[in-house]
Write an enzyme that holds these catalytic residues in place. Structure first.
Site, PDB file in Angstrom:
ATOM      1  N   THR A 200      -8.068  -5.571 -11.870  1.00 24.52           N
ATOM      2  CA  THR A 200      -7.662  -5.761 -10.469  1.00 24.52           C
ATOM      3  C   THR A 200      -7.916  -7.184 -10.004  1.00 24.52           C
ATOM      4  O   THR A 200      -8.790  -7.869 -10.532  1.00 24.52           O
ATOM      5  CB  THR A 200      -8.371  -4.752  -9.527  1.00 24.52           C
ATOM      6  OG1 THR A 200      -7.932  -4.997  -8.198  1.00 24.52           O
ATOM      7  CG2 THR A 200      -9.885  -4.891  -9.565  1.00 24.52           C
ATOM      8  N   ARG A 201      -7.123  -7.604  -8.999  1.00 26.92           N
ATOM      9  CA  ARG A 201      -7.336  -8.905  -8.365  1.00 26.92           C
ATOM     10  C   ARG A 201      -7.424  -8.735  -6.852  1.00 26.92           C
ATOM     11  O   ARG A 201      -7.366  -9.682  -6.096  1.00 26.92           O
ATOM     12  CB  ARG A 201      -6.204  -9.882  -8.707  1.00 26.92           C
ATOM     13  CG  ARG A 201      -4.806  -9.321  -8.583  1.00 26.92           C
ATOM     14  CD  ARG A 201      -3.759 -10.401  -8.662  1.00 26.92           C
ATOM     15  NE  ARG A 201      -3.299 -10.747  -7.342  1.00 26.92           N
ATOM     16  CZ  ARG A 201      -2.227 -10.221  -6.755  1.00 26.92           C
ATOM     17  NH1 ARG A 201      -1.494  -9.314  -7.383  1.00 26.92           N
ATOM     18  NH2 ARG A 201      -1.877 -10.586  -5.548  1.00 26.92           N
ATOM     19  N   HIS A 205      -9.966   0.113  -2.916  1.00 27.64           N
ATOM     20  CA  HIS A 205     -10.126   1.099  -1.851  1.00 27.64           C
ATOM     21  C   HIS A 205     -10.125   2.493  -2.477  1.00 27.64           C
ATOM     22  O   HIS A 205     -10.140   2.629  -3.693  1.00 27.64           O
ATOM     23  CB  HIS A 205      -9.004   0.934  -0.821  1.00 27.64           C
ATOM     24  CG  HIS A 205      -8.925  -0.466  -0.290  1.00 27.64           C
ATOM     25  ND1 HIS A 205      -9.921  -1.011   0.482  1.00 27.64           N
ATOM     26  CD2 HIS A 205      -8.003  -1.442  -0.472  1.00 27.64           C
ATOM     27  CE1 HIS A 205      -9.602  -2.256   0.783  1.00 27.64           C
ATOM     28  NE2 HIS A 205      -8.450  -2.552   0.214  1.00 27.64           N
ATOM     29  N   HIS A 208      -7.703   3.331  -5.385  1.00 28.46           N
ATOM     30  CA  HIS A 208      -8.052   2.815  -6.712  1.00 28.46           C
ATOM     31  C   HIS A 208      -9.150   3.652  -7.357  1.00 28.46           C
ATOM     32  O   HIS A 208      -9.140   3.907  -8.554  1.00 28.46           O
ATOM     33  CB  HIS A 208      -8.513   1.361  -6.608  1.00 28.46           C
ATOM     34  CG  HIS A 208      -7.532   0.484  -5.908  1.00 28.46           C
ATOM     35  ND1 HIS A 208      -7.680   0.106  -4.595  1.00 28.46           N
ATOM     36  CD2 HIS A 208      -6.374  -0.060  -6.328  1.00 28.46           C
ATOM     37  CE1 HIS A 208      -6.664  -0.637  -4.241  1.00 28.46           C
ATOM     38  NE2 HIS A 208      -5.844  -0.759  -5.267  1.00 28.46           N
ATOM     39  N   ARG A 295       1.420   0.386 -10.757  1.00 27.20           N
ATOM     40  CA  ARG A 295       2.704  -0.064 -10.224  1.00 27.20           C
ATOM     41  C   ARG A 295       2.640  -1.579 -10.028  1.00 27.20           C
ATOM     42  O   ARG A 295       1.641  -2.101  -9.583  1.00 27.20           O
ATOM     43  CB  ARG A 295       2.904   0.636  -8.880  1.00 27.20           C
ATOM     44  CG  ARG A 295       4.207   0.365  -8.223  1.00 27.20           C
ATOM     45  CD  ARG A 295       4.236   1.069  -6.878  1.00 27.20           C
ATOM     46  NE  ARG A 295       5.451   0.726  -6.154  1.00 27.20           N
ATOM     47  CZ  ARG A 295       5.594  -0.369  -5.438  1.00 27.20           C
ATOM     48  NH1 ARG A 295       4.606  -1.231  -5.351  1.00 27.20           N
ATOM     49  NH2 ARG A 295       6.732  -0.615  -4.816  1.00 27.20           N
TER      50      ARG A 295
END
Ligand code: PPS
Length: 574
Positions: A200-201, A205, A208, A295
């Site tokens: 992740t970048r 929340h 996730h 996605r």
């Protein structure tokens, strides 16, 4: 334990003992290169094996294979996959300096001068950047951050033996930064044979968290490695310090012992499909044998016309297509959405029929944070909201820069002075006035009026204004700033730190000349002054300034009212 490294062997380029002492000694007499942020990120993962099987920056053959076939050996259908060029770019000047030495060695250093590695240059080449961008990023639009990075590399790429002295030094989160070997050791000592990696970048929340927990439920016995990128991400992303604080909170929300946090010093290219495959390879090197591709994985969003650079599931498709050659299990995920009726998250394609869904996009979240709007509990955790709010105060509490540009005598200084007074009267933030003449007395006294000097002058103003804005103050700048490039430089420097309001004082040159307050136009006409902006020197008018004020028909009072109104509407002042 975990996966076999890509290509079979986990690379480690950091020398030890006598070899290291010898390298350090040898490096003293070598020419040096201060590595850029991107180069530092790349070299860290080369040296610690994150980019295994690479043992150095790519030579021309490997580079071409990678660009054209996504493999190291050029065998499109069966070769060893590596989708992203890892290159060391040099200027002709540095390359010539190194080639003129007997050893052909270059000391690679960080910005503090610490020795990171030494490269012995055995080959060099000039890349076809357009082809590289088209093949690896699927675009040649410089609006794409990865394309822009490619176009901004220096003209030569070099390769040769790479000898590591020490991994790039970090002063933050040392407990959370682990090499592939250390991550593998962590898995081994905890008995985690199967691990799912999550990249992740962005702040994480509930969606996730639900997605990763679901991945573990679907693959029983797996541990989860949350591995966020803290190297370089998309410009405009939330800074990693804020994000790491959020990750630390969210990791506590997982069932005991299910998930671990570890940071990845990767320079992302935002290359969508190819980047997803690259991320999977990196995670394989870190010992993970499952990788989540969600996605729009590593997507840079839309281009200027509002068209997506990649289709939402393009990255997933490529990763899945190549999964068996990667020997890591790709876990494709649809977007997770909240279903209020069940108080539960579902992948969007599994939402029970007829039920409403809810979601808050990144853009909406930023808006809610900026405006102080309520962020619901179903979306994220209170502690995360607090961290985000603290890091992103409302505009009325942030610093900003008002940047006037226009001809000499257009009224910039007068309006800037009046604005200064009005802002002082109204608010409590400290204000710095960077008027053209003042700057040229104190900051740029040695500069003249060539394009180079004018650009340098604006760079300095931009830098000072960005520091003022960062510290929460207001910078009011009033140079001529005739070149669009330099103005953009200032804008780009300032916007990550606060607002940037460009005001074109567009009073026509004829009016400025007629006023001739300083008698400079008369001097120009009599031939005593040359290269004067608007007469015999260029002025590139701003295309999209925040405001446009022509003082021919606008009084100072009205101009100030216009500016204050704009600042109020945009939330910079109350
Ligand atoms: S720049 O181009 O942005 O770096 O110019 P700036 O620092 O604003 O300085 C402009 C002031 O310098 C005086 N001056 C000239 N201006 C334009 N061209 C030439 N050749 C020149 N020589 C001297 C002029 O007084 C400008 O002040 P302002 O306040 O704009 O009238």
């Amino acid at each position: 334990y975990g996966s076999i490294p890509h290509g079979g062997e986990l690379i480690n380029l950091v020398l030890e003992g006598e070899e290291l002492n010898e390298l350090k000694q040898r490096s003293i007499s070598l020419p040096s290169l201060l590595l850029t942020k991107k180069q530092l990120c790349d070299i860290e993962l080369l040296m610690n094996g994150g980019f295994s099987p690479l043992t150095t920056f790519m030579d021309e053959i490997i580079y071409n294979n990678v660009v054209e076939t996504m493999t190291i050996d050029g065998d499109k259908d069966d070769g060893l996959l590596f989708p992203m060029p890892i290159v060391l770019d040099l200027t002709k000047e540095i390359l010539d300096t190194v080639l003129s030495t007997d050893s052909k060695q270059l000391a690679l250093r960080d910005e503090e001068g610490n020795l990171i590695a030494v490269i012995t240059i055995s080959s060099y080449y000039t890349p076809n950047k357009e082809n590289e961008a088209r093949k690896t990023m699927g675009s040649i639009d410089p609006y794409h951050p990865g394309v822009s990075t490619i176009f901004n590399t220096k003209e030569y790429y070099v390769s040769g033996k790479l000898e590591g002295a020490q991994l790039p030094v970090h002063y933050d989160y040392n407990g959370l930064r682990r090499t592939p070997l250390q991550v593998r050791e962590l898995f081994r000592s905890n008995g985690w044979e199967n691990v799912i990696a999550f990249q992740t970048r962005n702040p994480m929340h509930r969606a996730h968290r639900e997605l990763t927990v679901r991945a573990a439920e679907l693959n029983p016995g797996c541990h989860i490695l949350i591995q966020p990128v803290v190297g370089m991400t998309k410009p405009g992303d939330i800074d990693y310090h804020t994000r790491v604080k959020c990750y630390k909170e969210i990791i506590d929300s997982y069932p005991e012992g299910l998930a671990t946090l570890s940071l990845l010093p990767l320079a992302m290219r935002m290359g969508g499909p190819r980047e997803a495959v690259w991320h999977a390879i990196i995670r394989k090197n870190f010992g993970c044998n499952h990788f989540i591709v969600g996605r729009d994985h590593a997507g840079p969003g839309e281009d200027k016309q509002g068209n997506l650079f990649y289709q939402p599931y393009e990255a997933q498709e490529l990763a899945l297509e190549l999964a068996n050659r990667l020997s890591i299990k790709i876990l494709p995920f649809q977007m997770m959405v909240y279903v209020p009726a069940h108080d539960k998250y579902y992948p969007i394609d599994e939402v029970p029929e007829g039920l409403e869904t809810a979601n808050i996009s990144g853009t909406k979240l930023r808006h809610l944070l900026r405006t102080g709007g309520e962020i619901p509990n179903w979306f994220t955790y209170e502690k995360v909201v607090k961290i985000l709010r603290d890091s992103c105060p409302p505009r009325s509490k942030q610093g900003f820069t008002v940047f006037f540009t226009g001809f000499s005598g257009s009224g910039k200084s007068t309006i800037a002075n009046a604005l200064n007074e009005a802002l002082l009267e109204d608010g409590s933030r400290s204000i710095t006035l960077l008027d053209g003449d003042v700057v040229r007395t104190f900051l740029s006294s040695e500069l003249g009026f060539s394009k180079e000097h004018r650009d340098l002058n604006i760079k300095r103003i931009g830098f000072v204004a960005s520091e003022i804005s960062k510290a929460g103050g207001i910078a009011v700048c009033a140079p001529i700033a005739p070149y669009a490039g330099a103005r953009k430089f200032a804008r780009d420097l300032i916007t990550p730190n606060g607002g940037f309001i460009e005001i074109h004082v567009s009073t026509p040159i004829e009016t400025c000349e007629k006023r001739d307050r300083k008698g400079l136009y008369a001097k120009v006409r009599s031939g005593q002054l040359k290269g004067f902006t608007g007469i015999d020197d260029p002025y590139e008018a701003p295309e999209n300034p925040e405001l446009n004020i022509d003082t021919t028909h606008t009084s100072v009072k009205d101009a100030i009212a216009l500016i204050l109104n704009h600042l109020r509407t945009e939330g910079y002042i109350n």
